[in-house]
Write a protein that holds these residues in place. Structure first.
Motif, PDB file in Angstrom:
ATOM      1  N   ALA A 119       6.080   6.564 -11.907  1.00 55.31           N
ATOM      2  CA  ALA A 119       5.024   7.572 -11.826  1.00 55.31           C
ATOM      3  C   ALA A 119       5.237   8.517 -10.656  1.00 55.31           C
ATOM      4  CB  ALA A 119       3.662   6.886 -11.722  1.00 55.31           C
ATOM      5  N   PHE A 120       5.544   7.984  -9.482  1.00 57.57           N
ATOM      6  CA  PHE A 120       5.667   8.851  -8.312  1.00 57.57           C
ATOM      7  C   PHE A 120       6.982   9.632  -8.329  1.00 57.57           C
ATOM      8  CE2 PHE A 120       2.125   6.303  -6.952  1.00 57.57           C
ATOM      9  CZ  PHE A 120       1.343   7.218  -6.267  1.00 57.57           C
ATOM     10  N   ALA A 121       8.007   9.099  -8.961  1.00 56.35           N
ATOM     11  CA  ALA A 121       9.225   9.890  -9.153  1.00 56.35           C
ATOM     12  C   ALA A 121       8.931  11.079 -10.056  1.00 56.35           C
ATOM     13  CB  ALA A 121      10.333   9.021  -9.742  1.00 56.35           C
ATOM     14  N   MET A 122       8.148  10.856 -11.108  1.00 55.19           N
ATOM     15  CA  MET A 122       7.781  11.947 -12.001  1.00 55.19           C
ATOM     16  C   MET A 122       6.956  12.994 -11.261  1.00 55.19           C
ATOM     17  SD  MET A 122       5.898  11.723 -15.690  1.00 55.19           S
ATOM     18  CE  MET A 122       4.282  11.402 -15.010  1.00 55.19           C
ATOM     19  N   LEU A 123       6.020  12.558 -10.410  1.00 59.68           N
ATOM     20  CA  LEU A 123       5.236  13.500  -9.615  1.00 59.68           C
ATOM     21  C   LEU A 123       6.114  14.302  -8.668  1.00 59.68           C
ATOM     22  CD1 LEU A 123       2.227  11.156  -8.775  1.00 59.68           C
ATOM     23  CD2 LEU A 123       2.106  13.241 -10.160  1.00 59.68           C
ATOM     24  N   ASP A 124       7.233  13.714  -8.277  1.00 59.43           N
ATOM     25  CA  ASP A 124       8.183  14.377  -7.378  1.00 59.43           C
ATOM     26  C   ASP A 124       9.227  15.181  -8.146  1.00 59.43           C
ATOM     27  OD1 ASP A 124       9.176  15.008  -4.837  1.00 59.43           O
ATOM     28  OD2 ASP A 124      10.595  13.322  -4.862  1.00 59.43           O
ATOM     29  N   GLY A 125       9.122  15.174  -9.488  1.00 60.50           N
ATOM     30  CA  GLY A 125      10.060  15.933 -10.297  1.00 60.50           C
ATOM     31  C   GLY A 125      11.430  15.293 -10.414  1.00 60.50           C
ATOM     32  N   LYS A 126      11.503  13.977 -10.224  1.00 60.56           N
ATOM     33  CA  LYS A 126      12.786  13.281 -10.285  1.00 60.56           C
ATOM     34  C   LYS A 126      12.760  12.213 -11.376  1.00 60.56           C
ATOM     35  CE  LYS A 126      13.863  13.985  -5.406  1.00 60.56           C
ATOM     36  NZ  LYS A 126      14.164  13.341  -4.099  1.00 60.56           N
ATOM     37  N   ARG A 127      13.939  11.810 -11.801  1.00 62.16           N
ATOM     38  CA  ARG A 127      14.039  10.780 -12.824  1.00 62.16           C
ATOM     39  C   ARG A 127      13.711   9.401 -12.265  1.00 62.16           C
ATOM     40  NH1 ARG A 127      16.198  11.300 -17.713  1.00 62.16           N
ATOM     41  NH2 ARG A 127      16.643   9.408 -18.887  1.00 62.16           N
ATOM     42  N   SER A 128      14.116   9.157 -11.025  1.00 64.39           N
ATOM     43  CA  SER A 128      13.846   7.872 -10.376  1.00 64.39           C
ATOM     44  C   SER A 128      13.942   8.075  -8.870  1.00 64.39           C
ATOM     45  CB  SER A 128      14.851   6.797 -10.828  1.00 64.39           C
ATOM     46  OG  SER A 128      16.172   7.199 -10.518  1.00 64.39           O
ATOM     47  N   PRO A 129      13.285   7.220  -8.077  1.00 65.36           N
ATOM     48  CA  PRO A 129      13.367   7.362  -6.616  1.00 65.36           C
ATOM     49  C   PRO A 129      14.731   6.916  -6.099  1.00 65.36           C
ATOM     50  CG  PRO A 129      12.106   5.410  -7.205  1.00 65.36           C
ATOM     51  CD  PRO A 129      12.410   6.118  -8.498  1.00 65.36           C
ATOM     52  N   GLU A 130      15.139   7.498  -5.001  1.00 59.03           N
ATOM     53  CA  GLU A 130      16.411   7.059  -4.391  1.00 59.03           C
ATOM     54  C   GLU A 130      16.308   5.599  -3.960  1.00 59.03           C
ATOM     55  OE1 GLU A 130      17.667   9.635  -1.265  1.00 59.03           O
ATOM     56  OE2 GLU A 130      17.461  11.455  -2.478  1.00 59.03           O
ATOM     57  N   VAL A 131      15.192   5.251  -3.360  1.00 61.29           N
ATOM     58  CA  VAL A 131      14.922   3.858  -2.997  1.00 61.29           C
ATOM     59  C   VAL A 131      13.568   3.488  -3.593  1.00 61.29           C
ATOM     60  CG1 VAL A 131      14.620   2.176  -1.148  1.00 61.29           C
ATOM     61  CG2 VAL A 131      16.197   4.106  -0.833  1.00 61.29           C
ATOM     62  N   GLY A 132      13.566   2.602  -4.560  1.00 59.65           N
ATOM     63  CA  GLY A 132      12.324   2.236  -5.227  1.00 59.65           C
ATOM     64  C   GLY A 132      11.632   1.070  -4.565  1.00 59.65           C
ATOM     65  N   LEU A 133      10.361   0.905  -4.891  1.00 60.86           N
ATOM     66  CA  LEU A 133       9.613  -0.255  -4.399  1.00 60.86           C
ATOM     67  C   LEU A 133      10.251  -1.549  -4.889  1.00 60.86           C
ATOM     68  CD1 LEU A 133       6.019   1.125  -5.041  1.00 60.86           C
ATOM     69  CD2 LEU A 133       6.958   0.537  -2.794  1.00 60.86           C
ATOM     70  N   CYS A 134      10.761  -1.526  -6.117  1.00 58.33           N
ATOM     71  CA  CYS A 134      11.447  -2.714  -6.634  1.00 58.33           C
ATOM     72  C   CYS A 134      12.660  -3.055  -5.789  1.00 58.33           C
ATOM     73  CB  CYS A 134      11.867  -2.474  -8.088  1.00 58.33           C
ATOM     74  SG  CYS A 134      10.498  -2.503  -9.248  1.00 58.33           S
ATOM     75  N   ASP A 135      13.404  -2.027  -5.371  1.00 54.92           N
ATOM     76  CA  ASP A 135      14.576  -2.262  -4.515  1.00 54.92           C
ATOM     77  C   ASP A 135      14.165  -2.914  -3.204  1.00 54.92           C
ATOM     78  OD1 ASP A 135      16.180  -0.962  -6.420  1.00 54.92           O
ATOM     79  OD2 ASP A 135      15.725   0.998  -5.553  1.00 54.92           O
ATOM     80  N   VAL A 136      13.071  -2.415  -2.615  1.00 57.92           N
ATOM     81  CA  VAL A 136      12.607  -2.949  -1.324  1.00 57.92           C
ATOM     82  C   VAL A 136      12.215  -4.412  -1.460  1.00 57.92           C
ATOM     83  CG1 VAL A 136      10.813  -2.763   0.444  1.00 57.92           C
ATOM     84  CG2 VAL A 136      11.868  -0.692  -0.494  1.00 57.92           C
ATOM     85  N   PHE A 137      11.419  -4.745  -2.481  1.00 56.60           N
ATOM     86  CA  PHE A 137      10.959  -6.122  -2.627  1.00 56.60           C
ATOM     87  C   PHE A 137      12.055  -7.052  -3.135  1.00 56.60           C
ATOM     88  CE2 PHE A 137       6.857  -4.305  -1.999  1.00 56.60           C
ATOM     89  CZ  PHE A 137       6.055  -5.337  -1.533  1.00 56.60           C
ATOM     90  N   ARG A 138      13.081  -6.491  -3.732  1.00 59.81           N
ATOM     91  CA  ARG A 138      14.178  -7.323  -4.199  1.00 59.81           C
ATOM     92  C   ARG A 138      15.147  -7.645  -3.053  1.00 59.81           C
ATOM     93  NH1 ARG A 138      15.768  -4.123  -7.895  1.00 59.81           N
ATOM     94  NH2 ARG A 138      14.392  -4.941  -9.518  1.00 59.81           N
TER      95      ARG A 138
END
Length: 586
Positions: free
Chosen positions: A420-439
């Motif tokens: 959702a927030f990548a879409m709000l930022d006009g991107k396909r996916s974040p460079e560093v996602g929350l999933c990446d951080v928690f993983r």
């Protein structure tokens, strides 16, 4: 006028649309000699009048009828009647080998073509067609001449006057009709074949079987991918048909050889019954549907839809996709599906943003603040909500001491936030996602350290099960507030001008939060609801409880805004802008 081709065809076809009267429909069904309807095709379904009269006794299941209908506006009604819509244009349809019966009332001008098409795609079964009598009596075209030969050799015809002139007829005509019956029968020798023929067929190469198909990487033409997908499907269907026939032949020859020694001694059992025509038809149907499911799923996967949608929205798309998968897998139908996705992309994305907004505001009342909603008319006004840009907290994400990762449900939620927030930022996916951080930083987060994704700094408290989010870019949270606020009509549309005071009270919602909460508590207590926080009851399943909670919050907002010197009734009055600003600044 720029109508798409398919709509033009449907408009022309509508001029020849004569719904089948119930009496004629029942007579048509009575023509079938085999009353075991394994799978029925109705190629010109209309509104389903012909299908409605099917002599079907098993009321606890859907009628085993697949429909084809050119008029897309009729599809929803057909599905509501428990019928499966598998195609749009019957003359382009090819998947008919597994049907046991075909019944039709085609456009009179195309009657011969439709019956011949049904004959060509049917493997073993019966056909009943309602035609203009002239189609049989006046065989002046090659198609009519071929149809006349088929009727003579494989069936019969009954002529009926006034079939479309009865009182129950929806659209009347005095045309004489021909009720045509055909029986296409596969003989055992057609299944068994000759051993020599089988051995010759075994030498067929994969390249020959696949026809024009080439590997996509060899073509390197993106615009051929859909064509190649359909060719792959057709190759798989052709191979499947050959496999089923070979299996039936193998069963026949095995039964001719006799039992194994173990079976003869009674130490084992085996199925030695040769495969009959019914088995072949049912197996073709079952395996064809499995291949079609694979083919359509490959298209859904290739669009990367699933990667960009939240869980709930993805589930909605997949539920709607169940109807799409019933259609024949053809180039035209694939393009129609992709066009539909494209046209609905905005709403699909909006649904995802609303889902994320609700996830943040639903379970933790301190994540949201209230403002006076836009008055769309004199009788309706509700309190709007917005997410705090400073910090919000998500509960119910605890983990066990020995865990080395977040729970599966929690990771799915974090993935939704990333999308959702990548879409709000006009991107396909974040460079560093929350999933990446928690993983990658799970142990550090559990020990109290702060982690950082592209859009949030986070702290995790595993014992109490809360995740604290601190927006790194508050404009993205504000963008979410605006989009959802407009979608839910808490905020005015972009092209509607309202007073600056309205926007000021919207922007000051966090600053007014403490006073609003005090007023809510006081009002709830004075109205006998002190124990029941209205902020937690806004989404109550009991509508009266939710309305009462909304009314208390609205009253609290009125009190706070008046205390701040804002004329509540004048928020939409643009000529009071300057006065409201002066009062608020003072």
């Amino acid at each position: 006028r720029g109508y798409p081709f398919q709509e033009i065809v449907a408009m022309i076809d509508q001029q020849q649309f004569y719904p089948t009267p119930a009496a004629l429909a029942r007579k048509a069904w009575s023509k079938f000699q085999n009353r075991e309807f394994t799978r029925v095709l109705e190629p010109s379904a209309g509104n389903g009048a012909l299908a409605d009269e099917m002599p079907w006794s098993r009321h606890d299941a859907d009628k085993p009828i697949d429909c084809i209908e050119m008029d897309l506006s009729k599809h929803a009604r057909l599905r509501e009647r428990g019928l499966k819509v598998v195609g749009i244009d019957f003359l382009q349809y090819s998947g008919g080998a597994f049907f046991s019966h075909v019944i039709m009332n085609p456009p009179f001008s195309q009657g011969a073509e439709h019956v011949l098409k049904a004959w060509d795609i049917l493997w073993d079964g019966e056909i009943v067609a309602i035609l203009n009598a002239e189609t049989i009596r006046n065989p002046y075209t090659k198609e009519r001449q071929r149809l006349a030969r088929l009727v003579n050799e494989h069936g019969g015809v009954e002529y009926i006057n006034d079939a479309f002139s009865t009182s129950e007829t929806e659209r009347k005509t005095d045309v004489e009709i021909a009720l045509v019956y055909l029986r296409k029968q596969v003989r055992r020798e057609d299944i068994v074949g000759s051993l020599l023929e089988d051995l010759t067929r075994d030498a067929t190469s994969g390249e020959t079987l696949a026809g024009d198909y080439r590997q996509a990487q060899d073509l390197c033409l993106p615009d051929r991918e859909i064509d190649n997908a359909v060719l792959r499907f057709k190759a798989a269907v052709q191979a499947m048909r050959e496999s089923v026939l070979c299996e039936a032949r193998a069963s026949h020859y095995a039964s001719c050889i006799g039992h194994t020694l173990a079976v003869s001694r009674g130490d084992a059992s085996e199925d030695t019954h040769p495969r009959e025509v019914k088995w072949v038809t049912e197996t073709l149907h079952e395996r064809y549907l499995a291949l079609k499911d694979r083919a359509w799923n490959s298209i859904l996967s290739s669009t990367k839809v699933s990667e960009r949608l939240s869980r709930a929205v993805r589930n909605d798309v997949e539920r709607q996709f169940e109807d799409v998968k019933q259609l024949e897998f053809s180039v035209a139908n694939v393009y129609a599906f992709l066009l539909g996705l494209s046209e609905n992309q905005g709403q699909i994305q909006m649904d995802m943003l609303c889902e994320v907004f609700d996830e943040i505001t639903r379970y933790h009342t301190d994540n949201r603040v209230f403002y006076k909603g836009w008055k769309s008319n004199d009788k309706h006004r509700t309190a709007g909500m917005r997410i705090k840009t400073s910090r919000f907290v998500l509960p119910h994400h605890g983990t066990d001491k020995w865990s080395h990762s977040m729970k599966w449900e929690s990771m799915n939620l974090l993935a939704d936030f990333d999308r959702a927030f990548a879409m709000l930022d006009g991107k396909r996916s974040p460079e560093v996602g929350l999933c990446d951080v928690f993983r990658t930083q799970f142990r550090e987060l559990c020990s109290g350290k702060r982690g950082s994704s592209s859009y949030f700094d986070v702290r995790y408290y595993p014992k109490v099960g809360t995740i604290h989010f601190f927006a790194r870019d508050k404009t993205l949270v504000e963008r979410l507030n605006l989009l959802v606020g407009r979608q839910r009509r808490w905020l005015p549309p972009e092209d509607v001008r309202v007073s600056d005071a309205f926007w000021l009270q919207y922007e000051k919602a966090e600053a007014f939060e403490k006073d609003v909460n005090v007023q809510i508590t006081a009002l709830a207590k004075s109205q006998g609801s002190g124990w029941d926080d209205p902020r937690r009851r806004l989404n109550d399943t009991d509508a009266s409880v939710a309305q009462r909670a909304q009314a208390i919050i609205d009253q609290a907002l009125d009190a706070v805004l008046e205390k701040q010197g804002i004329d509540v009734q004048g928020l939409l009055d643009t000529n009071k802008d300057a006065l409201q600003l002066e009062l608020l600044v003072a």
